[in-house]
Write a protein that holds these residues in place. Sequence first.
Motif, PDB file in Angstrom:
ATOM      1  N   LEU A 277       4.650   7.836 -17.732  1.00  0.00           N
ATOM      2  CA  LEU A 277       6.066   7.825 -17.361  1.00  0.00           C
ATOM      3  C   LEU A 277       6.235   7.528 -15.872  1.00  0.00           C
ATOM      4  CD1 LEU A 277       7.362  10.934 -19.373  1.00  0.00           C
ATOM      5  CD2 LEU A 277       7.897   8.529 -19.817  1.00  0.00           C
ATOM      6  N   LYS A 278       5.447   8.212 -15.033  1.00  0.00           N
ATOM      7  CA  LYS A 278       5.615   8.057 -13.587  1.00  0.00           C
ATOM      8  C   LYS A 278       5.179   6.674 -13.105  1.00  0.00           C
ATOM      9  CE  LYS A 278       5.124  12.997 -12.537  1.00  0.00           C
ATOM     10  NZ  LYS A 278       4.291  14.037 -11.886  1.00  0.00           N
ATOM     11  N   LEU A 279       4.084   6.157 -13.640  1.00  0.00           N
ATOM     12  CA  LEU A 279       3.624   4.837 -13.224  1.00  0.00           C
ATOM     13  C   LEU A 279       4.553   3.742 -13.725  1.00  0.00           C
ATOM     14  CD1 LEU A 279      -0.242   5.233 -13.667  1.00  0.00           C
ATOM     15  CD2 LEU A 279       1.038   5.133 -11.518  1.00  0.00           C
ATOM     16  N   THR A 280       5.110   3.935 -14.907  1.00  0.00           N
ATOM     17  CA  THR A 280       6.084   2.971 -15.417  1.00  0.00           C
ATOM     18  C   THR A 280       7.323   2.954 -14.532  1.00  0.00           C
ATOM     19  OG1 THR A 280       5.300   3.271 -17.686  1.00  0.00           O
ATOM     20  CG2 THR A 280       7.487   2.312 -17.408  1.00  0.00           C
ATOM     21  N   TRP A 281       7.754   4.144 -14.126  1.00  0.00           N
ATOM     22  CA  TRP A 281       8.903   4.219 -13.221  1.00  0.00           C
ATOM     23  C   TRP A 281       8.579   3.516 -11.896  1.00  0.00           C
ATOM     24  CZ3 TRP A 281       9.681   6.031  -8.325  1.00  0.00           C
ATOM     25  CH2 TRP A 281      11.002   6.128  -7.900  1.00  0.00           C
ATOM     26  N   LEU A 282       7.366   3.735 -11.382  1.00  0.00           N
ATOM     27  CA  LEU A 282       6.975   3.106 -10.121  1.00  0.00           C
ATOM     28  C   LEU A 282       6.996   1.587 -10.246  1.00  0.00           C
ATOM     29  CD1 LEU A 282       5.754   3.746  -7.204  1.00  0.00           C
ATOM     30  CD2 LEU A 282       3.542   3.245  -8.259  1.00  0.00           C
ATOM     31  N   ALA A 283       6.435   1.075 -11.337  1.00  0.00           N
ATOM     32  CA  ALA A 283       6.415  -0.378 -11.542  1.00  0.00           C
ATOM     33  C   ALA A 283       7.830  -0.939 -11.619  1.00  0.00           C
ATOM     34  CB  ALA A 283       5.638  -0.715 -12.813  1.00  0.00           C
TER      35      ALA A 283
ATOM     36  N   ALA B 215       0.837  -1.198   0.000  1.00  0.00           N
ATOM     37  CA  ALA B 215       0.000   0.000   0.000  1.00  0.00           C
ATOM     38  C   ALA B 215       0.878   1.257   0.000  1.00  0.00           C
ATOM     39  CB  ALA B 215      -0.940  -0.005   1.198  1.00  0.00           C
ATOM     40  N   HIS B 216       1.424   1.592  -1.159  1.00  0.00           N
ATOM     41  CA  HIS B 216       2.227   2.807  -1.303  1.00  0.00           C
ATOM     42  C   HIS B 216       1.389   4.048  -1.017  1.00  0.00           C
ATOM     43  CE1 HIS B 216       5.806   4.819  -3.248  1.00  0.00           C
ATOM     44  NE2 HIS B 216       4.914   5.800  -3.327  1.00  0.00           N
ATOM     45  N   PHE B 217       0.075   3.954  -1.234  1.00  0.00           N
ATOM     46  CA  PHE B 217      -0.796   5.104  -0.982  1.00  0.00           C
ATOM     47  C   PHE B 217      -0.940   5.406   0.514  1.00  0.00           C
ATOM     48  CE2 PHE B 217      -3.658   1.540  -0.668  1.00  0.00           C
ATOM     49  CZ  PHE B 217      -4.665   1.911   0.208  1.00  0.00           C
ATOM     50  N   ILE B 218      -0.561   4.456   1.349  1.00  0.00           N
ATOM     51  CA  ILE B 218      -0.535   4.687   2.798  1.00  0.00           C
ATOM     52  C   ILE B 218       0.875   5.030   3.263  1.00  0.00           C
ATOM     53  CG2 ILE B 218      -0.892   3.620   5.065  1.00  0.00           C
ATOM     54  CD1 ILE B 218      -3.094   1.937   3.823  1.00  0.00           C
ATOM     55  N   ASN B 219       1.857   4.289   2.779  1.00  0.00           N
ATOM     56  CA  ASN B 219       3.248   4.500   3.183  1.00  0.00           C
ATOM     57  C   ASN B 219       4.148   4.455   1.948  1.00  0.00           C
ATOM     58  OD1 ASN B 219       5.764   4.586   4.392  1.00  0.00           O
ATOM     59  ND2 ASN B 219       5.703   2.461   5.103  1.00  0.00           N
ATOM     60  N   PRO B 220       4.701   5.604   1.536  1.00  0.00           N
ATOM     61  CA  PRO B 220       5.522   5.626   0.327  1.00  0.00           C
ATOM     62  C   PRO B 220       6.978   5.227   0.555  1.00  0.00           C
ATOM     63  CG  PRO B 220       5.326   7.841   1.179  1.00  0.00           C
ATOM     64  CD  PRO B 220       4.507   6.960   2.095  1.00  0.00           C
ATOM     65  N   ASN B 221       7.271   4.701   1.728  1.00  0.00           N
ATOM     66  CA  ASN B 221       8.652   4.356   2.071  1.00  0.00           C
ATOM     67  C   ASN B 221       8.825   2.850   2.262  1.00  0.00           C
ATOM     68  OD1 ASN B 221       9.471   7.196   2.366  1.00  0.00           O
ATOM     69  ND2 ASN B 221       8.177   7.173   4.184  1.00  0.00           N
ATOM     70  N   GLY B 222       9.882   2.312   1.695  1.00  0.00           N
ATOM     71  CA  GLY B 222      10.255   0.924   1.951  1.00  0.00           C
ATOM     72  C   GLY B 222       9.526  -0.123   1.140  1.00  0.00           C
ATOM     73  N   GLY B 223       8.646   0.286   0.238  1.00  0.00           N
ATOM     74  CA  GLY B 223       7.871  -0.681  -0.526  1.00  0.00           C
ATOM     75  C   GLY B 223       8.696  -1.583  -1.430  1.00  0.00           C
ATOM     76  N   PRO B 224       9.590  -1.026  -2.268  1.00  0.00           N
ATOM     77  CA  PRO B 224      10.396  -1.888  -3.143  1.00  0.00           C
ATOM     78  C   PRO B 224      11.215  -2.917  -2.366  1.00  0.00           C
ATOM     79  CG  PRO B 224      10.486   0.375  -3.913  1.00  0.00           C
ATOM     80  CD  PRO B 224       9.783   0.402  -2.580  1.00  0.00           C
ATOM     81  N   GLU B 225      11.750  -2.501  -1.224  1.00  0.00           N
ATOM     82  CA  GLU B 225      12.530  -3.440  -0.406  1.00  0.00           C
ATOM     83  C   GLU B 225      11.632  -4.548   0.152  1.00  0.00           C
ATOM     84  OE1 GLU B 225      14.489   0.453  -0.718  1.00  0.00           O
ATOM     85  OE2 GLU B 225      12.469  -0.135  -0.069  1.00  0.00           O
ATOM     86  N   SER B 226      10.394  -4.190   0.521  1.00  0.00           N
ATOM     87  CA  SER B 226       9.460  -5.183   1.047  1.00  0.00           C
ATOM     88  C   SER B 226       9.087  -6.211  -0.016  1.00  0.00           C
ATOM     89  CB  SER B 226       8.199  -4.494   1.570  1.00  0.00           C
ATOM     90  OG  SER B 226       8.499  -3.653   2.662  1.00  0.00           O
ATOM     91  N   VAL B 227       8.863  -5.734  -1.243  1.00  0.00           N
ATOM     92  CA  VAL B 227       8.519  -6.652  -2.335  1.00  0.00           C
ATOM     93  C   VAL B 227       9.696  -7.566  -2.653  1.00  0.00           C
ATOM     94  CG1 VAL B 227       7.937  -6.793  -4.785  1.00  0.00           C
ATOM     95  CG2 VAL B 227       6.754  -5.148  -3.313  1.00  0.00           C
ATOM     96  N   LYS B 228      10.903  -7.021  -2.635  1.00  0.00           N
ATOM     97  CA  LYS B 228      12.084  -7.850  -2.897  1.00  0.00           C
ATOM     98  C   LYS B 228      12.246  -8.916  -1.819  1.00  0.00           C
ATOM     99  CE  LYS B 228      17.042  -7.694  -3.849  1.00  0.00           C
ATOM    100  NZ  LYS B 228      17.335  -8.878  -2.997  1.00  0.00           N
ATOM    101  N   MET B 229      12.062  -8.538  -0.560  1.00  0.00           N
ATOM    102  CA  MET B 229      12.158  -9.503   0.529  1.00  0.00           C
ATOM    103  C   MET B 229      11.115 -10.603   0.364  1.00  0.00           C
ATOM    104  SD  MET B 229      11.979  -8.955   4.710  1.00  0.00           S
ATOM    105  CE  MET B 229      11.992  -7.220   4.394  1.00  0.00           C
ATOM    106  N   TYR B 230       9.899 -10.197  -0.027  1.00  0.00           N
ATOM    107  CA  TYR B 230       8.827 -11.172  -0.285  1.00  0.00           C
ATOM    108  C   TYR B 230       9.249 -12.156  -1.371  1.00  0.00           C
ATOM    109  CZ  TYR B 230       4.663 -12.796  -2.835  1.00  0.00           C
ATOM    110  OH  TYR B 230       3.740 -13.553  -3.520  1.00  0.00           O
TER     111      TYR B 230
END
Length: 332
Positions: free
Chosen positions: A292-298, A189-204
């Motif tokens: 552009l921004k959503l592609t970068w986010l993905a 939920a990046h819309f709640i917390n914009p920090n640490g998401g990519p690291e969480s997905v990688k750990m998953y």
Amino acid sequence: MSTNKIKLSVLDQSPIRKGATAAQAIQETIQLAKLTDTLGYTRFWVSEHHNMGIIAGSTPEVLLAHLAGETKNMRMGAGGIMMPNHSTLKVAENFRMLEALFPGRIDLGMGRAPGTDRITASMLNPSNQFREQDFVEQLADLQSYFHDDYEGRIRAIPQVQTVPDMWLLSSSGQSGLFAAHFGMGFSFAHFINPNGGPESVKMYRDRFQPSDDLEQPQANVAIFVFCSEDPEKVRQHEAVMNHRFLQFEKGGAIVPLSYDDVKDVQYTPAEEERIRANRYRVIAGSPTELKLKLTWLANDYGVDEIMLVTITESFEDRLESYRLLAKQFELI
């Protein structure tokens, strides 16, 4: 990752616009589901919130039964069922019934937060102890119910052959570890917390253990999005969202807002700092900018699916935002 591989999905909370009613908000969710079903969106999730004056979505399992009957193409699901509020057996039976009605189209997204304040949560489930271990046990029991191997001969009725896709939702990353352990999908939920998401997905992904229901890790990211070809509408939307975030953080009465309510508000330096921090929870702009921004986010998350959460002052602007993005990403 090329843009034509990015799938877009919807997370809808049935927001109540200023001057509208909760009943209207539910009807708008239905209209949005019908539209996005024809536009090529991948899935449509509805949320569970309680005792909130700006959100009408409190019972996703009930709303889903109607939405799935009104759509044909998208997967339909909960984003999510807040498990501490519920009996695990009842959740299993609710979603088995949905699978019986709409086999192969149902997602069960789950969270371990109550989706409300502590007092309301205690009323929803007086035995809730807010313990992490209780949530883990619920997940294990749920898998047993769906596969008819629960000890004590307790069965989740109706018994059906299909199992809903199970996802864990997280804004901290902790549930990503549970999703990896149980072999479930993971939505950050990046819309709640914009920090640490990519690291969480990688750990998953690194710790994922295949289950009977999911052989490979499956992840997506959810973010507030608004797309418009009118720069003034984008500016006004950002102003309203800035104020709404501050409303939540202050913990006071949360009411529907219009741009007129916030256009003349003067913020303190501390509030300005919070606005800057919260800005990363939203992506707003023109169709080209958003592609552009959503592609970068993905790419940053290493996912091929983004769930869009869109709350607007005008319902037509909400619909148009989803139309523009469907066209920009060539979903159909």
